[in-house]
Design an enzyme around this catalytic site. Structure first.
Site, PDB file in Angstrom:
ATOM      1  CE  LYS A  97       1.210 -11.294   1.617  1.00 42.65           C
ATOM      2  NZ  LYS A  97       2.351 -10.665   0.954  1.00 42.65           N
ATOM      3  CE  LYS A 124      -1.314  -3.169   3.601  1.00 39.25           C
ATOM      4  NZ  LYS A 124      -0.127  -3.755   2.915  1.00 39.25           N
ATOM      5  NE  ARG A 163       1.894  -1.316  -4.239  1.00 42.00           N
ATOM      6  CZ  ARG A 163       3.106  -1.674  -4.665  1.00 42.00           C
ATOM      7  NH1 ARG A 163       3.537  -1.272  -5.843  1.00 42.00           N
ATOM      8  NH2 ARG A 163       3.879  -2.430  -3.915  1.00 42.00           N
ATOM      9  CG  ASP A 185      -0.735  -6.081   5.424  1.00 38.11           C
ATOM     10  OD1 ASP A 185       0.248  -5.343   5.562  1.00 38.11           O
ATOM     11  OD2 ASP A 185      -1.202  -6.399   4.313  1.00 38.11           O
TER      12      ASP A 185
HETATM   13  N1  BES Z   1       1.636  -6.567   3.360  1.00 38.43           N
HETATM   14  C1  BES Z   1       2.571  -6.808   2.329  1.00 38.43           C
HETATM   15  C2  BES Z   1       3.971  -6.278   2.644  1.00 38.43           C
HETATM   16  C3  BES Z   1       4.738  -7.035   3.681  1.00 38.43           C
HETATM   17  C4  BES Z   1       5.394  -8.216   3.359  1.00 38.43           C
HETATM   18  C5  BES Z   1       4.876  -6.528   4.942  1.00 38.43           C
HETATM   19  C6  BES Z   1       6.121  -8.886   4.298  1.00 38.43           C
HETATM   20  C7  BES Z   1       5.629  -7.199   5.880  1.00 38.43           C
HETATM   21  C8  BES Z   1       6.249  -8.378   5.571  1.00 38.43           C
HETATM   22  C9  BES Z   1       2.113  -6.140   1.042  1.00 38.43           C
HETATM   23  O1  BES Z   1       0.751  -6.074   0.855  1.00 38.43           O
HETATM   24  C10 BES Z   1       2.655  -6.969  -0.080  1.00 38.43           C
HETATM   25  O2  BES Z   1       2.260  -8.081  -0.200  1.00 38.43           O
HETATM   26  N2  BES Z   1       3.564  -6.395  -0.850  1.00 38.43           N
HETATM   27  C11 BES Z   1       4.195  -7.080  -1.924  1.00 38.43           C
HETATM   28  C12 BES Z   1       4.331  -6.114  -3.074  1.00 38.43           C
HETATM   29  C13 BES Z   1       4.714  -6.771  -4.354  1.00 38.43           C
HETATM   30  C14 BES Z   1       3.585  -7.623  -4.849  1.00 38.43           C
HETATM   31  C15 BES Z   1       5.066  -5.691  -5.351  1.00 38.43           C
HETATM   32  C16 BES Z   1       5.545  -7.588  -1.461  1.00 38.43           C
HETATM   33  O3  BES Z   1       6.212  -6.890  -0.694  1.00 38.43           O
HETATM   34  O4  BES Z   1       5.914  -8.681  -1.843  1.00 38.43           O
HETATM   35 ZN    ZN Z   2      -0.388  -6.070   2.527  1.00 38.24          ZN
HETATM   36 MN    MN Z   3      -0.006  -7.800  -0.062  1.00 40.50          MN
END
Ligand code: BES
Ligand code: ZN
Ligand code: MN
Length: 500
Positions: free
Chosen positions: A280, A268, A354, A291
């Protein structure tokens, strides 16, 4: 830094510094005893006096010890002899390297490789000593105008083997440690670089630079037009809000016969994750330059593999783009068509990893892979489940999962398997498309597994494993904030096992 393997008794060595362990409480290691005997009890007298008890994190530097040829002796507290495990060993090496770098010896011979760790041989301890020392001395100071310079930095570390018979395995371990460290440092540099510099284009450039330095490696960059032709609607939906153009990086390392099926690593490469229109909150956005650590891991692993000249064919794929909000960005409720032909209802634009992986994983099919492993900072839920200790492992093929678990144990770069049972898929059902990109956001459950389930819909044609590295890739905040270089050790070990 330069490393060397040598054998021989400590009292016969002539170096700027000799490093030996002292166990808790006031117990001398074998090498400390030999030095003590040669110096007529000089060291034991100091230990008995209580200047160092052998507790972990203690250290004592002795100068001009009578009867010895070396200028200094560095005593390192190792804690209880029977309790030294892998984590403690790494901390001991770190402490020793910090001391050596401070005292200005510039060169040293270390007997810490003799410390007993259950189930670990000299080769492991040598490899780990190199990795831990390199990681201790790692700095990311490219962007500081005032660089902290060490007065007299450590330049050469000699790691001691018990006897001549161990030199060969020690040397092989040294090579591995050096290659893995080089890979980790590349991964860390890319991860730590902020998103205003580390853009998709920058990542692509770094991949090209990497490929140029090895004759067995080539690099190809796919542009957005090409992605459009391939039908990568999922990937393109993520980059839609960004000024930076997405890049699909394709690295190929050929270390084996053309006919041998490659191992494909997909990383990724979100250079910054704002969440997109599902923005966010400010605190949750900090650190989202990391990321792209999955992509950076792919580059690091390929570098290590090329340095070790592994007899394998490896393909690295990094979908690289930025997840930004705005009027051109994808909206929640939008439906896109992925390269696989499957349609996806995007209910949350923050579940972008994803989406780019879905298309990259479909793209991976064309290499007729032996196995595909993707590496991604995919879910915050993985940090909740496993913390910063272990990456989350999911797979559609148990033998592959077991290979990774085994490699993780050897490299002590831990991973933990999670299930991808059918019933977990239910939440991804959509009323309007083939699937949704997230489950129920108001009652989230098993977020890491649901993300794995989503990816598994695009990996039916080959053996596949997914590593969620959200917790292990870096410290996302605090004063230790920074990329870790994980899981480069795990993946290089997996490849080493495959090479045998
Ligand atoms: N890059 C983030 C995941 C992440 C969050 C990695 C915090 C490290 C620390 C990913 O793209 C993301 O935002 N995932 C969401 C998924 C949700 C929307 C289902 C998450 O984890 O909140
Ligand atoms: Zn992400
Ligand atoms: Mn994200």
């Amino acid at each position: 830094m330069e490393y060397q393997i040598k054998s021989g008794q400590p009292e016969k060595q002539r170096h700027a510094c000799i490093v030996v362990g002292i166990y808790d409480s006031r117990k001398m290691s074998r090498s400390a005893e030999l030095l003590d005997a040669a110096s007529n009890g000089y060291i034991s007298a100091i230990v008995r006096r209580g200047d160092i008890e052998g507790k972990f994190n203690q250290s004592l530097i002795l100068h001009n010890v009578p009867g010895l040829l070396s200028d200094r002796i560095l005593l390192i507290g190792c804690g209880k002899e029977r309790e030294i495990d892998e984590i403690q060993y790494r901390k001991i090496i770190r402490k020793a390297t910090e001391c050596l770098n401070d005292i200005g010896a510039m060169e040293a011979a270390s007997y810490l490789t003799e410390l007993p760790i259950k189930g670990r041989n000299l080769a492991w301890k040598v490899q780990e000593a190199v990795i831990s020392s390199e990681q201790t001395l790692y700095r990311f100071d490219q962007l500081k105008s005032q660089k902290e310079t060490d007065r007299r930095p450590l330049r050469k570390l000699i790691l001691m083997a018990n006897n001549r018979g161990e030199l060969t395995q020690g040397e092989i371990a040294l090579e591995k440690g050096i290659a893995i460290s080089a890979g980790m440092s590349l991964t860390k540099d890319l991860g730590n670089m902020p998103a205003n510099i580390c853009t998709p284009e920058y990542l692509a450039k770094q991949a090209q630079v990497l490929a140029k330095s090895f004759s067995a490696m080539t690099c190809k960059i796919l542009e957005e037009e090409h992605m459009r032709e391939l039908g990568m609607g999922a990937l393109l939906s993520v980059t839609a809000g960004s000024q930076s153009k997405a890049k699909l990086i394709q690295l190929e390392y050929k270390g084996s016969d053309k006919k041998k099926k490659p191992i494909v690593l997909v990383g990724k490469g979100i250079t910054f994750d704002t969440g997109g229109n599902s923005l966010k909150p400010p605190a949750g956005m900090i650190g989202m330059k990391f990321d792209m650590c999955g992509g950076a891991t792919v580059l690091g692993v390929l570098k290590a593999a090329a340095l070790l000249k592994l007899p394998l064919n490896i393909v690295g794929i990094v979908p690289a783009c930025e997840n930004m909000p705005g009027s051109t960005a994808t909206r929640p409720d939008d439906i896109v068509t992925s390269m696989s032909g499957k349609t996806i209802e995007i209910l949350n634009t923050d579940a972008e990893g994803r989406l780019i992986l879905a298309d990259a994983l479909t793209y991976a099919e064309r290499f007729e892979p032996d196995a595909v492993i993707d590496i991604a900072t995919l879910t915050g839920a993985c940090v909740v489940a496993l913390g910063y200790e272990a990456s989350g492992l999911m797979s559609n093929h148990n033998p592959l999962a077991n290979e990774l678990l085994n490699a993780s144990q050897i490299a002590f770069d831990r991973t933990w398997q999670l299930p991808l049972w059918d019933s977990y898929h239910d939440v991804l059902k959509s009323n309007f498309a083939d699937m949704a990109n997230v489950g129920n956001m108001s009652a989230p459950a098993a977020g890491t597994i649901v993300a794995g389930c989503f990816l598994s819909k695009f990996t039916k044609k080959y053996h596949w494993a997914h590593l969620d590295i959200a917790g292990v890739a870096c410290q996302w905040s605090g004063d230790k904030k920074g990329a870790s270089g994980r899981p480069v050790p795990l993946l290089v070990q997996f490849l080493l096992n495959r090479s045998e």
